[in-house]
Design a protein around this motif. Structure first.
Motif, short mmCIF file in Angstrom:
data_model
loop_
_atom_site.label_atom_id
_atom_site.label_comp_id
_atom_site.label_asym_id
_atom_site.label_seq_id
_atom_site.Cartn_x
_atom_site.Cartn_y
_atom_site.Cartn_z
N GLN A 153 0.82 -1.24 0.06
CA GLN A 153 0.18 0.06 -0.01
C GLN A 153 0.88 1.19 0.23
N ALA A 154 1.99 1.45 0.61
CA ALA A 154 2.67 2.63 0.91
C ALA A 154 4.37 2.60 0.60
N GLY A 155 4.82 1.46 0.00
CA GLY A 155 5.94 1.11 -0.23
C GLY A 155 6.97 1.06 0.83
N MET A 156 8.30 1.45 0.56
CA MET A 156 9.19 1.02 1.68
C MET A 156 9.72 2.45 2.27
N PRO A 157 9.99 2.24 3.67
CA PRO A 157 10.60 3.48 4.47
C PRO A 157 11.94 3.97 3.49
N LEU A 158 11.90 5.43 3.76
CA LEU A 158 13.12 6.08 2.93
C LEU A 158 14.48 6.04 4.07
N LYS A 159 15.72 5.61 3.47
CA LYS A 159 16.83 5.69 4.36
C LYS A 159 17.56 6.97 3.79
N ILE A 160 17.58 7.68 4.53
CA ILE A 160 17.86 9.35 4.08
C ILE A 160 19.72 9.25 4.16
N CYS A 161 20.06 8.83 5.16
CA CYS A 161 21.64 8.73 5.33
C CYS A 161 22.33 8.01 3.97
N GLU A 162 21.83 6.81 3.73
CA GLU A 162 22.16 5.93 2.81
C GLU A 162 21.93 6.75 1.19
N LEU A 163 20.69 7.42 1.14
CA LEU A 163 20.44 8.01 -0.05
C LEU A 163 21.37 9.27 -0.35
N LEU A 164 21.43 10.09 0.78
CA LEU A 164 22.41 10.93 0.42
C LEU A 164 23.99 10.64 0.20
N ALA A 165 24.23 9.57 0.83
CA ALA A 165 25.70 9.05 0.75
C ALA A 165 25.93 8.42 -0.73
N THR A 166 24.75 8.63 -1.50
CA THR A 166 25.09 8.34 -3.00
C THR A 166 25.73 9.51 -3.69
N LEU A 167 25.53 10.55 -3.18
CA LEU A 167 25.94 11.81 -4.00
C LEU A 167 27.34 12.09 -3.48
N ASP A 168 27.99 12.92 -4.37
CA ASP A 168 29.40 13.29 -4.06
C ASP A 168 29.42 14.58 -3.27
N GLY A 169 28.35 15.43 -3.15
CA GLY A 169 28.40 16.68 -2.72
C GLY A 169 28.63 16.60 -1.05
N PRO A 170 28.10 15.76 -0.42
CA PRO A 170 28.04 15.96 1.23
C PRO A 170 29.41 15.44 1.74
N ALA A 171 29.89 16.27 2.62
CA ALA A 171 31.09 16.08 3.24
C ALA A 171 31.16 15.14 4.55
N TYR A 172 30.14 14.99 5.08
CA TYR A 172 29.93 14.29 6.56
C TYR A 172 28.37 13.86 6.63
N ILE A 173 28.12 12.46 6.91
CA ILE A 173 26.81 12.15 6.93
C ILE A 173 26.97 11.14 8.29
N GLU A 174 26.21 11.18 9.06
CA GLU A 174 26.26 10.13 10.20
C GLU A 174 24.88 9.95 10.82
N ARG A 175 24.49 8.68 10.98
CA ARG A 175 23.40 8.40 11.83
C ARG A 175 23.57 7.98 13.26
N VAL A 176 22.90 8.73 14.18
CA VAL A 176 23.18 8.48 15.56
C VAL A 176 21.57 8.18 16.30
N SER A 177 21.72 7.86 17.39
CA SER A 177 20.32 7.54 18.19
C SER A 177 20.36 8.34 19.29
N LEU A 178 19.01 8.63 20.07
CA LEU A 178 19.16 9.20 21.17
C LEU A 178 18.56 8.27 22.13
N ASP A 179 19.01 6.93 22.08
CA ASP A 179 18.20 5.99 23.07
C ASP A 179 18.93 5.49 24.29
N SER A 180 19.97 6.19 24.85
CA SER A 180 20.85 5.81 25.80
C SER A 180 21.66 6.87 26.21
N PRO A 181 22.38 7.09 27.49
CA PRO A 181 23.19 7.92 27.57
C PRO A 181 24.35 8.00 26.72
N ALA A 182 25.14 6.46 26.53
CA ALA A 182 26.09 6.34 25.81
C ALA A 182 25.80 6.87 24.28
#
Lengths: 246, 358
Positions: A153-182
């Motif tokens: 019905q709605a297709g697949m979720p978009l993975k933005i870091c992975e998508l932007l990482a296909t481009l030559d333009g960006p200098a830095y891309i990272e995915r982090v999580s706010l799930d724990s103090p560490a």
């Protein structure tokens, strides 16, 4: 007596409008603490999105403007042309950035715009009351996918870091999580790196912060944290997708 | 020194805004104004400015919003369907009180329409397609010289009112060549000047109080007060920005109303009618908003018809009727789709109208 902790000047001394257990507050704080620690508070211009954090400028103690839904990267590109020696960032949710604003973020990234984008991915439209986002996981319930999102019905979720990482333009891309103090400490490091990359003139820096929305996920704050750590991070792997020396 | 040169409309428009203080251009190619982004990409970097080709008209208007919010003097140009895409941004610019200079080199519609000249953007630019209560001053020059003078002045008007200002030039104006006298360049507004000249702008300049540029006002009483404030500004604009040219209204049997290139055609028709013993006058609105309603009070008792000459299905008639107030019959002579009437065609149709209203 020496204080062991002082609240950053980067956050205005007001209560936020965010729900209990929402990680917008954590994301705001680590960005503002980082700017404070780097001595950049008075030299920074921020762009707030549409969504729950449209009011970010009521909490973040820097010059800010609002952007129309999804257009923050275009707005920041305009700001950057006028103030080439200042620090510029956008703060955007997943409905804003990954749905209506996909054109703007992809082109800003491809141009290698010298600003930083902080992308809050909680997999749902929060402010409008819990509709399906482009990042909503398969099987996840929302008010527009009450039996859970399906691929048919709605297709697949978009993975933005992975998508932007296909481009030559960006200098830095990272995915982090706010799930724990560490993970929050690691997220803060990524935020710092994003600003360092910008200050070094390396180009576009992008940090995706996996976030919770207990209210619209229908979970308690601890349950939401657990889901983010176990289910969400399984689909959206944490890590550096484009690295830059600074 | 000022100099008279032969220039193509689109290039003259671009040169005029640079001389008027614009240093930032954001654009997206669209016929019939693509010479403007081309000119800006060559010229702005040489003149201390920045050119950025946007990914879309949505991108362009929002880049201009960011530029204006940050205190820069920004400019965008487009044509009818592109202007339609920018309407959301125009509502935001007005709500957040961000100055930008806009140029619409208009073409035929609806939809993608044609790339030939048209004036069917009248309602789009005077009524606005964006949401909410807002107004944008619109000027419709009839010659390249007049366009140059207005575009030179437009950034200053936008800054004075902290509001976008639009110039509407139909496709004919963009593509034709005329001799123009270019005005003296105004001094640069550097990023260091911005906190002093525009203290409301976001500049990250540690100027004491921080700036927030926004249109969101969630408390109803706060938004109501803000909209009332905007309309105090618009009332001021209505007093200060109304511009009109009236010709031969006394003794006129018929009065033409036309803006832009159609006013030039109406002027030719006036001469042809005069030669046939029919006295004709002209009301040429230069500002389309604020519309020069009061000029219609000058129509004499001898006038038997008011004829609007337009490249649309009569979008200006509503305003003309508000000005005429039912005293004289109001009629339309028009072509659309990129077709242009000849002055002879206007004369013949006008004579027919005069017979009908006899």
């Amino acid at each position: 007596m020496k204080p062991v902790f002082t609240v950053t000047k980067g956050m205005l001394p007001v209560s936020t409008s965010y729900c209990p257990g929402c990680t917008h507050g954590v994301a705001h704080r680590i960005i503002m603490e980082t700017l404070d620690e780097m001595g950049l508070l008075g030299k920074t211009l921020g762009v707030a999105p549409i969504g729950c954090s449209v009011v970010a400028h009521q909490f973040m103690n820097v010059d800010m403007c609002e952007a129309a839904h999804g257009r923050a990267p275009a707005v920041a590109s305009g700001i950057r042309r006028v103030h080439p020696d200042k620090v510029v960032f956008t703060y955007q949710g997943d409905g804003d950035l990954a749905s209506i604003g996909m054109g703007e973020i992809v082109h800003a990234a491809a141009r290698g715009e010298k600003f930083s984008t902080f992308f809050i991915n909680n997999g749902i439209y929060g402010m409008t009351g819990g509709q399906m986002a482009p990042t909503t996981l398969i099987g996840q319930r929302s008010t527009t996918s009450v039996d859970g999102r399906t691929r048919e019905q709605a297709g697949m979720p978009l993975k933005i870091c992975e998508l932007l990482a296909t481009l030559d333009g960006p200098a830095y891309i990272e995915r982090v999580s706010l799930d724990s103090p560490a993970h929050i400490r690691a997220a803060k490091k990524a935020v710092r790196k994003a600003f360092e990359v910008q200050l070094a003139g390396k180009g576009f820096s992008f940090v995706e912060l996996l976030s919770t929305c207990p209210t619209n996920w229908g979970l308690t704050p601890p349950e939401a944290m657990k889901r983010m750590k176990e289910e969400v991070a399984a689909y959206y792997p944490l890590g550096v997708y484009r690295d830059a020396e600074v | 020194m000022s100099e008279k040169v032969l220039m193509k409309g689109n290039e003259a428009f671009a040169e005029a805004v640079i001389r008027g203080g614009v240093r930032f251009y954001f654009g997206y190619p669209i016929t019939p104004q693509s010479e403007i982004p081309e000119f800006m990409s060559r010229e702005l970097p040489k003149r201390g400015g920045k050119f950025l080709q946007a990914e879309s008209e949505l991108g362009a208007i929002n880049m201009a919003y960011g530029c204006g919010a940050a205190g820069g003097n920004g400019f965008i140009s487009s044509s009818s369907p592109g202007i339609a895409l920018m309407q959301e941004g125009m509502s935001f610019l007005c709500g957040a009180e961000v100055p930008v200079t806009l140029l619409n080199v208009s073409r035929g519609g609806p939809g993608i329409g044609s790339i030939q000249p048209g004036q069917a953007d009248y309602n789009q630019v005077t009524r606005g397609g964006g949401n909410g209560d807002y107004k944008i001053p619109v000027f419709a020059p009839a010659s390249i010289q007049e366009a140059v003078d207005i575009l030179y002045e437009a950034p200053e008007i936008a800054n004075r009112y902290r509001n976008p200002v639009m110039v509407l030039a139909d496709g004919l104006m963009g593509q034709m060549m005329e001799p123009v006298l270019l005005p003296e360049p105004k001094p640069d507004l550097t990023s260091a000047d911005i906190p002093k000249v525009k203290p409301w702008a976001i500049s990250g300049s540690e100027k004491g109080e921080r700036s927030v540029v926004k249109s969101l006002r969630l408390q109803p009483e706060v938004l109501e007060a803000h909209v009332e404030h905007l309309f105090e500004k618009y009332a001021e604009m209505e007093k200060e920005l109304e511009r009109v040219e009236c010709e031969s209204l006394e003794d006129a049997e018929v009065v033409f109303v036309a803006f832009g290139t159609m006013a030039r055609l109406a002027r030719e028709a006036m001469e042809l009618l005069e030669a046939q013993g029919i006295r004709a006058g002209l009301i040429r609105p230069i500002s389309l908003w604020p519309f020069p309603y009061a000029a219609f009070d000058r129509i004499s008792d001898k006038t038997r018809a008011v004829v609007s000459v337009e490249l649309s299905m009569g979008q200006m008639l509503q305003d003309i009727n508000l000005g005429v107030k039912g005293r004289v019959p109001v009629r339309l002579v028009h072509r659309v789709g990129g077709m242009l009437p000849t002055s002879i065609e206007v004369v013949e149709k006008t004579k027919k109208i005069l017979e009908e209203v006899r």
